[in-house]
Design an enzyme around this catalytic site. Structure first.
Site, mmCIF file in Angstrom:
data_model
loop_
_atom_site.group_PDB
_atom_site.id
_atom_site.type_symbol
_atom_site.label_atom_id
_atom_site.label_comp_id
_atom_site.label_asym_id
_atom_site.label_seq_id
_atom_site.Cartn_x
_atom_site.Cartn_y
_atom_site.Cartn_z
ATOM 1 N N TYR A 14 0.917 -1.266 0.016
ATOM 2 C CA TYR A 14 0.054 0.116 0.101
ATOM 3 C C TYR A 14 0.716 1.107 0.035
ATOM 4 O O TYR A 14 2.075 1.176 0.258
ATOM 5 C CB TYR A 14 -0.798 -0.118 1.033
ATOM 6 C CG TYR A 14 -0.140 -0.417 2.393
ATOM 7 C CD1 TYR A 14 0.808 0.382 3.080
ATOM 8 C CD2 TYR A 14 -0.308 -1.601 3.044
ATOM 9 C CE1 TYR A 14 1.495 -0.084 4.129
ATOM 10 C CE2 TYR A 14 0.315 -2.192 4.088
ATOM 11 C CZ TYR A 14 1.241 -1.225 4.767
ATOM 12 O OH TYR A 14 2.199 -1.790 5.512
ATOM 13 N N SER A 240 7.138 0.862 12.139
ATOM 14 C CA SER A 240 6.892 -0.425 11.731
ATOM 15 C C SER A 240 5.310 -0.772 11.656
ATOM 16 O O SER A 240 4.563 -0.465 12.342
ATOM 17 C CB SER A 240 7.579 -1.317 12.886
ATOM 18 O OG SER A 240 6.686 -1.876 13.540
ATOM 19 N N LYS A 241 5.241 -1.772 10.500
ATOM 20 C CA LYS A 241 3.927 -2.178 10.380
ATOM 21 C C LYS A 241 3.245 -2.748 11.635
ATOM 22 O O LYS A 241 2.031 -2.700 11.675
ATOM 23 C CB LYS A 241 3.736 -3.236 9.260
ATOM 24 C CG LYS A 241 4.130 -2.934 7.971
ATOM 25 C CD LYS A 241 3.931 -3.938 6.835
ATOM 26 C CE LYS A 241 4.906 -3.376 5.637
ATOM 27 N NZ LYS A 241 5.120 -4.516 4.744
ATOM 28 N N ARG A 242 3.975 -3.448 12.459
ATOM 29 C CA ARG A 242 3.315 -4.003 13.541
ATOM 30 C C ARG A 242 2.944 -2.990 14.578
ATOM 31 O O ARG A 242 1.929 -3.051 15.165
ATOM 32 C CB ARG A 242 4.359 -4.845 14.197
ATOM 33 C CG ARG A 242 3.821 -6.339 14.828
ATOM 34 C CD ARG A 242 5.039 -7.382 14.764
ATOM 35 N NE ARG A 242 6.149 -6.930 14.876
ATOM 36 C CZ ARG A 242 6.765 -6.577 15.957
ATOM 37 N NH1 ARG A 242 6.091 -6.436 17.311
ATOM 38 N NH2 ARG A 242 8.020 -6.272 15.900
#
Ligand code: GLU
Length: 472
Positions: A14, A240-242
């Protein structure tokens, strides 16, 4: 020379918040100079690039309103052109076929590592004679990087940057299957698309000297570079994605307005004195790539919330409603049966930070709630409240005109007649009609919930109290 900037994402996921900021800076620079803004999809990594990711990037850009004036160009559609320039570099003696096998390169790398040297190609095929060249054999094409001297540029953000050519080896520009590599396609595109400013993340600084050398070999001037430091999370660590919401569309889903996100992003790495709020026009006139901060910026959700609330409060209400309607639909809520949204938005603007909160806060104007909020009911729907609720109910029932001031008078008179404080009437009434302990001013809240609905809910509250009494 007219300004042309580009945003050149690789469609492997994305549109993330860092990419969106880069895109915004490119867009602003082009807008400011009445130039062009190119969207280029760098999709040569066919294994990792997906159509969904391309669409997600287009959607993200569209949601933010960062419209491109040229493109989108797709690198996979320009392979003939890359081939043509590869030939040009070979002919001018700036590129050469390399026949070294993978085994040879692996063992070269191993030896260099053992000797604590930086792994680099040793130039074995750099000067092959024509009878040593057999193009029917598997080969790559390498760029002939200068062996001495240095590459220097004045980065618009970081100032002067210099790399010694001895640090750079002969980069592969075309793989064995003929497909072009990243640093090369970027140069060909930036050249063909007449890019004047490259604004990108500073993870690309190490690529820039290689790209400049290719520009030089082609005999063309390279664009100006502006390498933007990265964005850190609220916790000061790399995003971070997390731990963080990194997709731009997550922000839409969470109820942020694009106006707020743009304002937030522009400040995340750039400033103009201590000004925090910028309209798009102000951003365009004040933004300058030379003023981008050199240090990394940390994400600050509180500030984003503050800005979002600012825009909920100050944008034309029709604009807020447009975005709110999306949110209402997204959450599967309905606002069919109740007041017009433009009556409610101003009432709630001070009370919410996101459109998601706003959508959830207004549900009771349209739909009956199943149960009273347990804590609020425990505190306010007690037997002592019965009398006040009953009296307010009677007075509301006989109101001939359902206006905020009449409703307020009912509350005032009830308190007066029972000789109790306003809170003793207001709080039970609030919990009765809204189901919870918090709402905007009670007169307008009751006004917009409507007469029939309000009365039904007070009946329900009275029944609740009775049940409670019976239960002991
Ligand atoms: N495609 C590269 C990326 O997504 C950007 C290349 C560039 O801006 O030069 O990181």
């Amino acid at each position: 020379m007219s300004v042309v900037t580009r945003f050149a994402p690789s469609p492997t996921g994305y549109l993330h918040i860092g990419g969106a900021r880069t895109a915004l800076y490119c867009w602003l620079h082009a807008q400011k100079h009445k130039g062009e803004f190119v969207l280029r999809i760098e999709d040569t990594d066919r294994e990792r690039s997906t159509d969904d990711a391309v669409q997600a990037i287009l959607d993200g850009m569209d949601w933010l309103g960062l419209n491109h004036t040229q493109g989108p160009f797709y690198q996979t559609q320009r392979f003939d052109r890359y081939k043509e320039v590869t030939e040009q570099l070979i002919e001018s003696g700036n590129a050469y076929p390399c026949f070294c096998s993978k085994e040879r390169l692996d063992s070269l790398r191993e030896t260099q590592m053992e000797n604590k040297q930086k792994p680099r190609y040793d130039g074995k095929c750099r000067n092959l004679s024509s009878d040593e060249i057999d193009l029917s054999k598997p080969h790559v094409i390498r760029f002939k990087n200068p062996e001495s001297g240095s590459v220097k540029w004045i980065d618009a953000v970081k100032g002067e940057i210099e790399f010694s050519n001895t640090e750079l080896d002969d980069l592969i520009i075309a793989r064995t299957d003929g497909s072009p590599t990243y640093n090369f396609t970027v140069v060909v595109d930036d050249w063909d698309m007449k890019i004047t400013q490259v604004v990108r993340g500073d993870d690309h600084v190490n690529n820039t000297p290689r790209q400049i050398n290719i520009f030089k070999a082609l005999g063309v001037e390279h664009p100006e570079y502006a390498h933007v430091p990265m964005i850190l999370g609220d916790d000061g660590k790399k995003l971070s994605k997390r731990r963080n919401s990194v997709s731009v569309m997550d922000y839409r889903d969470q109820g942020y307005l694009p106006e707020a996100v743009l304002n937030y992003l522009v400040r995340l790495g750039w400033s103009h004195g201590d000004q925090e709020i910028f309209s798009l026009d102000e951003m365009i006139s004040l933004f300058d790539i030379h003023d981008i901060n050199r240090a990394a910026s940390a994400f600050n959700t509180e500030k984003l919330n503050w800005l979002n609330q600012h825009y909920i409060k100050t944008l034309p209400v029709e604009r807020v409603i447009e975005a709110l309607n999306w949110q209402i639909e997204h959450q599967g809520l309905s606002t069919q049966n109740g007041p017009a949204l433009n009556e409610l938005v101003p009432l709630f603007a001070e009370r919410v930070h996101t459109l998601k909160e706003l959508a959830q806060s207004i549900i009771y104007f349209y739909n009956d709630f199943e149960e009273f909020d347990a804590a609020a009911a425990k505190k306010h729907l007690r037997p002592v409240a019965k009398e006040a609720l009953q009296l307010a109910y009677e007075k509301l029932t006989s109101l001939s005109e359902w206006t905020a001031s009449n409703i307020q008078s009912v509350i005032d008179q009830t308190a007066e007649e029972l000789n109790v404080g306003m809170g003793k009437v207001g709080m039970p009434l609030r919990v009765a009609v809204t189901g919870a302990g918090q709402s905007p001013n009670l007169d307008v809240t009751i006004l917009h919930i409507g007469k029939e609905r309000s009365l039904k809910r007070i009946e329900k509250a009275l029944a609740f109290i009775e049940q409670r009494e019976q239960a002991g």
